[in-house]
Write a protein that holds these residues in place. Structure first.
Motif, short mmCIF file in Angstrom:
data_model
loop_
_atom_site.label_atom_id
_atom_site.label_comp_id
_atom_site.label_asym_id
_atom_site.label_seq_id
_atom_site.Cartn_x
_atom_site.Cartn_y
_atom_site.Cartn_z
N GLU A 1 -13.64 4.59 7.09
CA GLU A 1 -13.35 4.20 8.08
C GLU A 1 -13.55 4.72 9.27
N GLU A 2 -13.94 4.14 10.34
CA GLU A 2 -13.96 5.52 11.35
C GLU A 2 -12.15 5.89 12.04
N VAL A 3 -11.70 4.78 11.34
CA VAL A 3 -10.06 4.58 12.37
C VAL A 3 -9.38 4.57 10.44
N VAL A 4 -8.31 5.74 10.52
CA VAL A 4 -7.44 5.86 9.43
C VAL A 4 -5.68 5.63 9.93
N GLU A 5 -5.57 4.51 9.78
CA GLU A 5 -4.13 5.17 9.93
C GLU A 5 -2.76 5.57 8.46
N VAL A 6 -2.03 6.16 8.65
CA VAL A 6 -0.98 6.38 8.06
C VAL A 6 0.47 5.78 7.85
N ASP A 7 1.23 5.23 7.63
CA ASP A 7 2.13 5.03 7.99
C ASP A 7 3.38 5.02 7.12
N LEU A 8 3.50 5.65 8.03
CA LEU A 8 4.82 6.02 7.15
C LEU A 8 6.60 5.50 6.87
N GLN A 9 6.64 4.50 7.18
CA GLN A 9 7.49 3.86 7.35
C GLN A 9 8.78 4.15 6.19
N GLY A 10 8.21 3.77 5.02
CA GLY A 10 9.12 3.90 3.96
C GLY A 10 8.91 5.58 3.21
N LEU A 11 8.61 6.27 4.30
CA LEU A 11 8.43 7.90 3.76
C LEU A 11 10.10 8.27 4.29
N GLN A 12 10.58 8.63 2.96
CA GLN A 12 12.04 9.44 2.64
C GLN A 12 12.23 11.30 3.19
N PHE A 13 11.23 12.03 3.33
CA PHE A 13 10.71 13.07 3.13
C PHE A 13 9.42 13.26 2.65
N ILE A 14 9.18 14.48 3.42
CA ILE A 14 8.23 15.67 3.96
C ILE A 14 8.67 16.85 4.69
N ASP A 15 7.98 17.49 3.44
CA ASP A 15 7.76 19.31 3.34
C ASP A 15 7.07 19.59 4.44
N SER A 16 6.45 21.04 4.27
CA SER A 16 5.97 21.42 5.22
C SER A 16 4.59 21.57 4.91
N SER A 17 4.42 21.53 3.28
CA SER A 17 2.90 20.78 2.78
C SER A 17 2.08 19.71 3.36
N GLY A 18 3.42 18.79 3.32
CA GLY A 18 2.63 17.21 3.74
C GLY A 18 2.37 17.39 5.64
N VAL A 19 3.35 18.15 6.58
CA VAL A 19 2.92 18.07 7.76
C VAL A 19 1.58 18.96 7.83
N GLY A 20 1.47 19.73 7.34
CA GLY A 20 0.47 20.68 7.51
C GLY A 20 -1.27 19.95 6.91
N MET A 21 -0.88 19.09 5.80
CA MET A 21 -2.39 18.24 5.22
C MET A 21 -2.45 17.55 6.52
N LEU A 22 -1.14 16.76 7.25
CA LEU A 22 -1.53 15.65 7.88
C LEU A 22 -2.21 15.97 9.30
N LEU A 23 -1.70 17.23 9.42
CA LEU A 23 -2.66 18.01 10.61
C LEU A 23 -4.11 18.67 10.55
N SER A 24 -4.26 19.19 9.12
CA SER A 24 -5.37 19.08 9.16
C SER A 24 -6.76 18.40 9.10
N GLN A 25 -5.93 17.39 8.26
CA GLN A 25 -7.07 15.74 7.90
C GLN A 25 -7.35 15.50 9.56
N ALA A 26 -6.11 15.56 10.81
CA ALA A 26 -6.12 15.19 12.18
C ALA A 26 -7.61 15.99 12.29
N ARG A 27 -7.56 17.54 12.25
CA ARG A 27 -8.41 18.56 12.97
C ARG A 27 -9.65 17.99 12.02
#
Length: 103
Positions: free
Chosen positions: A37-63
């Motif tokens: 799909e052209e637009v992908v949403e990642v809904d984090l409402q149920g997320l309890q914890f994220i570490d630096s690898s998760g943050v880095g991956m989300l930024l990388s995928q956004a780029r």
């Protein structure tokens, strides 16, 4: 971590629950990458914890999405995670990626 995927016309949503860390970051990355799909949403409402690898991956995928002319949205971020992301400048990077080159 649990991931539920919903796909509609031109858009997909991934609902993420649990913890996103180095042990499972590749699972979410593969789910994001396999969606056409052209637009992908990642809904984090149920997320309890994220570490630096998760943050880095989300930024990388956004780029990657930005370079492809697609949009990766990170939505419904829990307040305790949002505060941490603000401190490290996560949203400044996303704002840069949302800016149109000729705007």
């Amino acid at each position: 971590m649990e991931i539920r995927v919903r796909q509609e016309k031109g858009m997909a949503s991934l609902e993420v629950e649990g913890e996103l860390d180095f042990s499972n970051v590749e699972l979410l990355q593969r789910e994001i990458q396999r969606l056409p799909e052209e637009v992908v949403e990642v809904d984090l409402q149920g997320l309890q914890f994220i570490d630096s690898s998760g943050v880095g991956m989300l930024l990388s995928q956004a780029r990657i999405f930005y370079k492809q002319g697609r949009t990766l949205r990170i939505v419904r971020i829990p307040s305790h995670i949002q505060e941490d992301l603000e401190v490290i400048g996560f949203f400044r990077v996303l704002e840069v990626l949302e800016t149109k080159p000729n705007a």
